[in-house]
Motif scaffolding. Structure first.
Motif, PDB file in Angstrom:
ATOM      1  N   LEU A 181       0.900  -1.544   0.512  1.00 57.52           N
ATOM      2  CA  LEU A 181      -0.039  -0.204   0.136  1.00 57.52           C
ATOM      3  C   LEU A 181       0.892   1.033  -0.196  1.00 57.52           C
ATOM      4  CD1 LEU A 181      -2.756  -0.879   2.903  1.00 57.52           C
ATOM      5  CD2 LEU A 181      -2.694  -1.181   0.198  1.00 57.52           C
ATOM      6  N   ARG A 182       2.474   0.989   0.361  1.00 56.05           N
ATOM      7  CA  ARG A 182       2.946   2.233   0.709  1.00 56.05           C
ATOM      8  C   ARG A 182       3.862   2.243  -0.899  1.00 56.05           C
ATOM      9  NH1 ARG A 182       7.812   1.889   3.215  1.00 56.05           N
ATOM     10  NH2 ARG A 182       7.648   0.197   3.816  1.00 56.05           N
ATOM     11  N   SER A 183       3.379   2.035  -2.104  1.00 60.04           N
ATOM     12  CA  SER A 183       3.878   2.558  -3.329  1.00 60.04           C
ATOM     13  C   SER A 183       3.248   3.947  -3.882  1.00 60.04           C
ATOM     14  CB  SER A 183       3.212   0.899  -4.336  1.00 60.04           C
ATOM     15  OG  SER A 183       3.132   1.525  -5.658  1.00 60.04           O
ATOM     16  N   VAL A 194      -0.364   7.641  -5.458  1.00 60.55           N
ATOM     17  CA  VAL A 194      -1.271   8.567  -5.709  1.00 60.55           C
ATOM     18  C   VAL A 194      -2.193   8.805  -6.879  1.00 60.55           C
ATOM     19  CG1 VAL A 194      -0.561  10.295  -8.270  1.00 60.55           C
ATOM     20  CG2 VAL A 194       1.220   9.334  -6.882  1.00 60.55           C
ATOM     21  N   VAL A 195      -2.657   7.208  -7.270  1.00 58.84           N
ATOM     22  CA  VAL A 195      -3.681   7.241  -7.264  1.00 58.84           C
ATOM     23  C   VAL A 195      -4.967   6.559  -6.237  1.00 58.84           C
ATOM     24  CG1 VAL A 195      -4.864   4.550  -8.062  1.00 58.84           C
ATOM     25  CG2 VAL A 195      -3.272   5.186  -8.986  1.00 58.84           C
ATOM     26  N   VAL A 224      -4.974   4.506   3.267  1.00 54.73           N
ATOM     27  CA  VAL A 224      -3.889   3.886   1.918  1.00 54.73           C
ATOM     28  C   VAL A 224      -3.373   5.426   2.550  1.00 54.73           C
ATOM     29  CG1 VAL A 224      -3.062   3.992  -0.397  1.00 54.73           C
ATOM     30  CG2 VAL A 224      -5.065   2.278   0.168  1.00 54.73           C
ATOM     31  N   LEU A 225      -3.911   6.241   2.118  1.00 49.43           N
ATOM     32  CA  LEU A 225      -2.901   7.577   2.355  1.00 49.43           C
ATOM     33  C   LEU A 225      -2.133   8.462   3.934  1.00 49.43           C
ATOM     34  CD1 LEU A 225      -5.418  10.859   0.304  1.00 49.43           C
ATOM     35  CD2 LEU A 225      -3.141   9.319   0.178  1.00 49.43           C
ATOM     36  N   LEU A 226      -3.197   7.444   4.632  1.00 50.40           N
ATOM     37  CA  LEU A 226      -3.013   7.511   6.263  1.00 50.40           C
ATOM     38  C   LEU A 226      -1.396   6.565   6.590  1.00 50.40           C
ATOM     39  CD1 LEU A 226      -6.213   7.990   8.500  1.00 50.40           C
ATOM     40  CD2 LEU A 226      -3.845   9.660   8.386  1.00 50.40           C
TER      41      LEU A 226
END
Length: 357
Positions: A205-207, A212-213, A256-258
């Motif tokens: 998830l840190r890709s 960006v997506v 995902v962002l968090l």
């Protein structure tokens, strides 16, 4: 599971419990909550509990495949999720209403831990069925077949409870409606969280591309929230959105962002990291205690509504942050004092580690 990964999830829970306190302060500090069309409050209501359910699913990797493990499963969940509520809820009713009772325990202040217990049990049944089916078909576990089966059953449970059950038994709409609607809303997050842990996807998830997506999807979903027209009674539909609703995409992209942000914060260290990790590790005790210290601010929402729409966000953040701080300081003091005694820590917060020692 690495220590860094656990710390980042603790920090994420720290953010989530701050959102819970902010949402409760905004909701109960002033009874006229719908005097202002708050985008921020609607966003918090849509995503804050999903973060806890996703993490609960992620951490539910331990197998239950024997009588002893099943017994340990129910003992642990009872002590952690049910016993504290049976004590805190009547105490809160005495504090708030002047009487001791357990009426409404599934829909009022301490609903979440009881509902979470239901999700744990439901997923235990689901996982037992899937594992048995995979053994019967001689398919390797931790395969795409396992993921597809769990996803399919999750979707089936949603439509069974949300549509089919009401079609077959119309009177079922009046039987625990809040339990039913919140299960259909939150249980998919539990399964998704478990799948992330099962297939070790947290690091993926840190890709950079996925981030960006996720950011683009999050902005799109926030734009949808801002453009919504139906603001009347939005608190009445709390956690009642559907399986394919934009709010679900917003919650998942926000998660995902968090995950990325908290990994960076805990990797760097410092005071912010330590405080967020502490809040995350104490998130359940904070959840139980904070209701007693939510301040009242009559006229708050009318005052915010007087501001121009583009100024309201900063006003809500500022006022809400003060409300969170005023609530959190005595809450942490009470939690700290209770945790000094291992027996109270066990009974009121479900912590049995120190009692065993």
């Amino acid at each position: 599971m690495s220590r860094q990964r656990l710390l980042s999830l603790d920090a994420l829970k720290g953010i989530a419990i701050l959102m819970v306190i902010w949402g409760h302060f905004y909701l109960w500090a002033d009874s006229d909550v719908e005097a202002v069309a708050s985008y921020l409050h609607r966003f918090v209501l849509a995503v804050h509990m999903s973060l806890f359910v996703l993490i609960a699913g992620y951490l539910s990797q331990r197998k239950v495949d024997s009588y002893s493990s099943l017994k340990r499963f129910f003992q642990d969940k009872f002590v952690r999720l049910i016993l504290p509520v049976l004590l805190w809820y009547p105490f809160w009713r005495l504090w708030h209403d002047g009487r001791v009772e357990w009426v409404g325990i599934l829909r009022h202040q301490y609903w979440f831990t009881l509902h979470l217990f239901i999700y744990f049990v439901l997923f235990l049944l689901q996982r037992t069925f899937v594992d048995a089916l995979l053994r019967l078909c001689r398919v390797d576990r931790k395969s795409w077949a396992e993921a597809i089966l769990h996803t399919g059953i999750m979707i089936g449970i949603y439509y069974l409870i949300h549509d089919v059950l009401l079609h077959l038994i119309p009177t079922a709409a009046d039987i625990f409606p809040i339990v039913r609607t919140r299960l259909t809303c939150l249980y998919p997050y539990f399964v998704i969280g478990w799948l992330v842990g099962r297939f070790d996807l947290l690091d993926k998830l840190r890709s950079s591309r996925l981030v960006v997506v996720s950011f683009a999807l999050f902005v799109l979903c926030v734009g949808y929230l801002v453009q919504e027209k139906d603001w009347a009674g939005y608190t009445d539909h709390y956690l009642g959105y559907g399986l394919w609703h934009m709010y679900r995409l917003m919650a998942l992209s926000f998660f995902v962002l968090l995950v990325n942000a908290m990994h960076a914060v805990t990797e760097r260290g410092g005071r912010l990291s330590k405080w967020l990790v502490l809040l995350g590790q104490w998130s359940l005790p904070i959840y139980f205690v904070h209701y007693f210290f939510l301040p009242a601010t009559p006229g708050l929402h009318r005052w915010i509504a007087m501001a121009t729409p583009w100024n309201r966000l900063s006003m809500e953040l500022a006022v809400g942050s003060i409300g969170v701080l005023v609530t959190l300081l005595p809450t942490l003091a009470v939690v700290y004092c209770i945790r000094l005694n291992p027996y109270l820590d066990f009974a009121l917060f479900g912590e049995k580690g120190r009692l065993k020692k």
